[in-house]
Design a protein around this motif. Sequence first.
Motif, PDB file in Angstrom:
ATOM      1  N   GLU A 106      23.646 -26.227  27.016  1.00  0.00           N
ATOM      2  CA  GLU A 106      22.821 -24.617  27.699  1.00  0.00           C
ATOM      3  C   GLU A 106      23.870 -23.733  27.956  1.00  0.00           C
ATOM      4  O   GLU A 106      23.707 -22.587  27.746  1.00  0.00           O
ATOM      5  N   LEU A 107      25.036 -24.304  28.552  1.00  0.00           N
ATOM      6  CA  LEU A 107      26.178 -23.368  28.934  1.00  0.00           C
ATOM      7  C   LEU A 107      26.496 -22.530  27.743  1.00  0.00           C
ATOM      8  O   LEU A 107      26.962 -21.278  27.730  1.00  0.00           O
ATOM      9  N   MET A 108      26.942 -23.285  26.385  1.00  0.00           N
ATOM     10  CA  MET A 108      27.486 -22.883  25.418  1.00  0.00           C
ATOM     11  C   MET A 108      26.516 -21.858  24.803  1.00  0.00           C
ATOM     12  O   MET A 108      26.879 -20.780  24.341  1.00  0.00           O
ATOM     13  N   GLU A 109      25.290 -22.042  24.662  1.00  0.00           N
ATOM     14  CA  GLU A 109      24.281 -21.185  24.410  1.00  0.00           C
ATOM     15  C   GLU A 109      24.202 -19.716  24.999  1.00  0.00           C
ATOM     16  O   GLU A 109      23.976 -18.957  24.394  1.00  0.00           O
ATOM     17  N   ALA A 110      24.396 -19.760  26.299  1.00  0.00           N
ATOM     18  CA  ALA A 110      24.165 -18.627  27.256  1.00  0.00           C
ATOM     19  C   ALA A 110      25.683 -17.881  26.720  1.00  0.00           C
ATOM     20  O   ALA A 110      25.635 -16.581  26.800  1.00  0.00           O
ATOM     21  N   VAL A 111      26.788 -18.549  26.657  1.00  0.00           N
ATOM     22  CA  VAL A 111      27.857 -17.755  26.506  1.00  0.00           C
ATOM     23  C   VAL A 111      27.881 -17.259  25.055  1.00  0.00           C
ATOM     24  O   VAL A 111      28.040 -16.021  24.869  1.00  0.00           O
ATOM     25  N   ALA A 112      27.294 -17.986  24.043  1.00  0.00           N
ATOM     26  CA  ALA A 112      27.111 -17.313  22.716  1.00  0.00           C
ATOM     27  C   ALA A 112      26.077 -15.993  22.645  1.00  0.00           C
ATOM     28  O   ALA A 112      26.299 -15.227  21.913  1.00  0.00           O
ATOM     29  N   GLN A 113      25.174 -16.164  23.589  1.00  0.00           N
ATOM     30  CA  GLN A 113      23.970 -15.222  23.430  1.00  0.00           C
ATOM     31  C   GLN A 113      24.888 -13.835  24.248  1.00  0.00           C
ATOM     32  O   GLN A 113      24.695 -12.733  23.838  1.00  0.00           O
ATOM     33  N   ALA A 114      25.719 -14.217  25.430  1.00  0.00           N
ATOM     34  CA  ALA A 114      26.424 -13.220  26.167  1.00  0.00           C
ATOM     35  C   ALA A 114      27.441 -12.529  25.057  1.00  0.00           C
ATOM     36  O   ALA A 114      27.563 -11.296  25.065  1.00  0.00           O
ATOM     37  N   TYR A 115      28.011 -13.435  24.317  1.00  0.00           N
ATOM     38  CA  TYR A 115      28.948 -12.907  23.266  1.00  0.00           C
ATOM     39  C   TYR A 115      28.341 -11.821  22.215  1.00  0.00           C
ATOM     40  O   TYR A 115      28.687 -10.840  22.072  1.00  0.00           O
ATOM     41  N   ILE A 116      27.211 -12.013  21.975  1.00  0.00           N
ATOM     42  CA  ILE A 116      26.643 -11.167  20.956  1.00  0.00           C
ATOM     43  C   ILE A 116      25.924  -9.853  21.299  1.00  0.00           C
ATOM     44  O   ILE A 116      26.283  -9.018  20.880  1.00  0.00           O
ATOM     45  N   GLN A 117      25.462 -10.071  22.652  1.00  0.00           N
ATOM     46  CA  GLN A 117      24.768  -8.959  23.369  1.00  0.00           C
ATOM     47  C   GLN A 117      25.784  -8.301  24.052  1.00  0.00           C
ATOM     48  O   GLN A 117      25.353  -6.792  24.483  1.00  0.00           O
ATOM     49  N   HIS A 118      26.825  -8.662  24.575  1.00  0.00           N
ATOM     50  CA  HIS A 118      27.739  -7.952  25.384  1.00  0.00           C
ATOM     51  C   HIS A 118      29.055  -7.641  24.779  1.00  0.00           C
ATOM     52  O   HIS A 118      29.998  -8.491  25.197  1.00  0.00           O
ATOM     53  N   ASP A 120      31.414  -5.965  25.550  1.00  0.00           N
ATOM     54  CA  ASP A 120      32.625  -5.858  26.323  1.00  0.00           C
ATOM     55  C   ASP A 120      33.233  -6.873  27.221  1.00  0.00           C
ATOM     56  O   ASP A 120      34.259  -6.856  27.660  1.00  0.00           O
ATOM     57  N   LEU A 121      32.187  -7.943  27.122  1.00  0.00           N
ATOM     58  CA  LEU A 121      32.669  -9.036  27.521  1.00  0.00           C
ATOM     59  C   LEU A 121      33.508 -10.340  26.679  1.00  0.00           C
ATOM     60  O   LEU A 121      33.969 -11.216  26.943  1.00  0.00           O
ATOM     61  N   ARG A 122      33.622  -9.781  25.320  1.00  0.00           N
ATOM     62  CA  ARG A 122      33.873 -10.813  24.318  1.00  0.00           C
ATOM     63  C   ARG A 122      35.278 -11.163  24.750  1.00  0.00           C
ATOM     64  O   ARG A 122      35.437 -12.409  24.653  1.00  0.00           O
ATOM     65  N   ALA A 123      36.036 -10.240  24.683  1.00  0.00           N
ATOM     66  CA  ALA A 123      37.501 -10.737  25.239  1.00  0.00           C
ATOM     67  C   ALA A 123      37.720 -11.706  26.496  1.00  0.00           C
ATOM     68  O   ALA A 123      38.172 -12.773  26.053  1.00  0.00           O
ATOM     69  N   ALA A 124      36.981 -11.425  27.195  1.00  0.00           N
ATOM     70  CA  ALA A 124      36.963 -12.362  28.499  1.00  0.00           C
ATOM     71  C   ALA A 124      36.240 -13.790  28.137  1.00  0.00           C
ATOM     72  O   ALA A 124      36.835 -14.943  28.584  1.00  0.00           O
ATOM     73  N   LEU A 125      35.375 -13.710  27.537  1.00  0.00           N
ATOM     74  CA  LEU A 125      34.472 -15.005  26.887  1.00  0.00           C
ATOM     75  C   LEU A 125      35.574 -15.716  26.219  1.00  0.00           C
ATOM     76  O   LEU A 125      35.593 -17.113  26.170  1.00  0.00           O
ATOM     77  N   ARG A 126      35.953 -15.121  25.389  1.00  0.00           N
ATOM     78  CA  ARG A 126      37.125 -15.860  24.295  1.00  0.00           C
ATOM     79  C   ARG A 126      37.960 -16.548  25.065  1.00  0.00           C
ATOM     80  O   ARG A 126      38.459 -17.540  24.695  1.00  0.00           O
ATOM     81  N   GLU A 127      38.498 -15.643  25.923  1.00  0.00           N
ATOM     82  CA  GLU A 127      39.834 -16.321  26.796  1.00  0.00           C
ATOM     83  C   GLU A 127      39.473 -17.329  27.591  1.00  0.00           C
ATOM     84  O   GLU A 127      40.060 -18.616  27.931  1.00  0.00           O
ATOM     85  N   THR A 128      38.275 -17.390  28.430  1.00  0.00           N
ATOM     86  CA  THR A 128      37.875 -18.354  29.548  1.00  0.00           C
ATOM     87  C   THR A 128      37.202 -19.801  28.618  1.00  0.00           C
ATOM     88  O   THR A 128      37.430 -20.758  29.294  1.00  0.00           O
ATOM     89  N   VAL A 129      36.739 -19.361  27.778  1.00  0.00           N
ATOM     90  CA  VAL A 129      35.573 -20.596  27.299  1.00  0.00           C
ATOM     91  C   VAL A 129      36.108 -21.010  25.767  1.00  0.00           C
ATOM     92  O   VAL A 129      36.138 -22.028  25.313  1.00  0.00           O
ATOM     93  N   ILE A 130      36.363 -19.932  24.842  1.00  0.00           N
ATOM     94  CA  ILE A 130      36.317 -20.545  23.433  1.00  0.00           C
ATOM     95  C   ILE A 130      37.886 -20.713  23.198  1.00  0.00           C
ATOM     96  O   ILE A 130      38.207 -21.690  22.259  1.00  0.00           O
TER      97      ILE A 130
END
Lengths: 200, 200
Positions: A106-118, A120-130
């Motif tokens: 569920e968490l990964m799904e939320a991150v993937a969704q946020a990645y697509i929709q936002h 501006d967040l991509r760099a931070a999501l990449r760094e923290t999760v991916i």
Amino acid sequence: MSTQAATAAARRGKLTPERETELYDAVLGLLREGGYDAVTMEGVAARTKCGKATLYRQWGTKPKLVTAALAQRRCVLFSGIDTGSLADDLREAARVAASRRERDAELMEAVAQAYIQHPDLRAALRETVIAPEIAALDGLVARAVERGEIAADNAAIGFVAPCFLGLLRVERLFEERFEDASAMRSFVDAVLLPALYAGK
Amino acid sequence: MSTQAATAAARRGKLTPERETELYDAVLGLLREGGYDAVTMEGVAARTKCGKATLYRQWGTKPKLVTAALAQRRCVLFSGIDTGSLADDLREAARVAASRRERDAELMEAVAQAYIQHPDLRAALRETVIAPEIAALDGLVARAVERGEIAADNAAIGFVAPCFLGLLRVERLFEERFEDASAMRSFVDAVLLPALYAGK
């Protein structure tokens, strides 16, 4: 932290580590339940009986709070795999990938969704999760090169992490093929290992 | 269709094929520009000077209109690849994947987003957009089996389509690795072909 120190910290406006963890857990809970858009400062404040002002003071913005919560998870799926053999390492990675707990999914799904929709967040999501996951998989393969199991210039090396993450992203499009928990293991045995050992 | 027939069709409430295409193009345009949520019956009606009632009468709901628009695209990325050789077929598929036009990329992004956010749409999206691509890649590999190029029981066969689609989904997470347009070609040569030829 002693009660005296905790009280002093609270007076200075700092959160105790325990309180910080509570807040992060609330953020992750909201994230799992409804995705990135379901996380609001109001929601986090209500869930933890924390003042919104405190949240804004500590993290400044919702994106910063969410990425901080993701960063503290320190739960890298593919980390710590080091059996001493490439084949066993990759099979363990396959087992881990196949057994992902529902909460992580569920968490990964939320991150993937946020990645697509936002964007501006991509760099931070990449760094923290991916990035940690990619580093773990890359590291596993690099150790095999160091041990001399595979050739350092084998071009398949760079595709191990992309294939693992890619298959996890699309497996639900191939229901029958990935229904069996052994599908990722089969991928390791039938695709990755032959390619990595080629020319060795 | 003759003007007389078109007028008669319009009176019966049916849309001419040309009008239908105009409406579908408007839907796809909105989809590319702002994703699934940016598509509204109002927006489509305004863009095409069509009555909203007509849209509802013809397709019933927004999901049905959007999936009909996607279905009529008939532009399957991986279709029509048949060079007579597995290696050349897969390299052509890699070339096609690497050269995806910006418009296709935007559309695929919107479809992926809709897929994540709208579980009720998944079956229709799979059928109209995703299944044809999977079928094209599966077919390309099946022809190689028929020609005797690869063993029918090679377990790598079932992973060709998942790997292609999976890599396309995650390539932006691996910027440096997929920066070069030749990365997908390298994947074919370094991973897929060795695995598919193994044991033959």
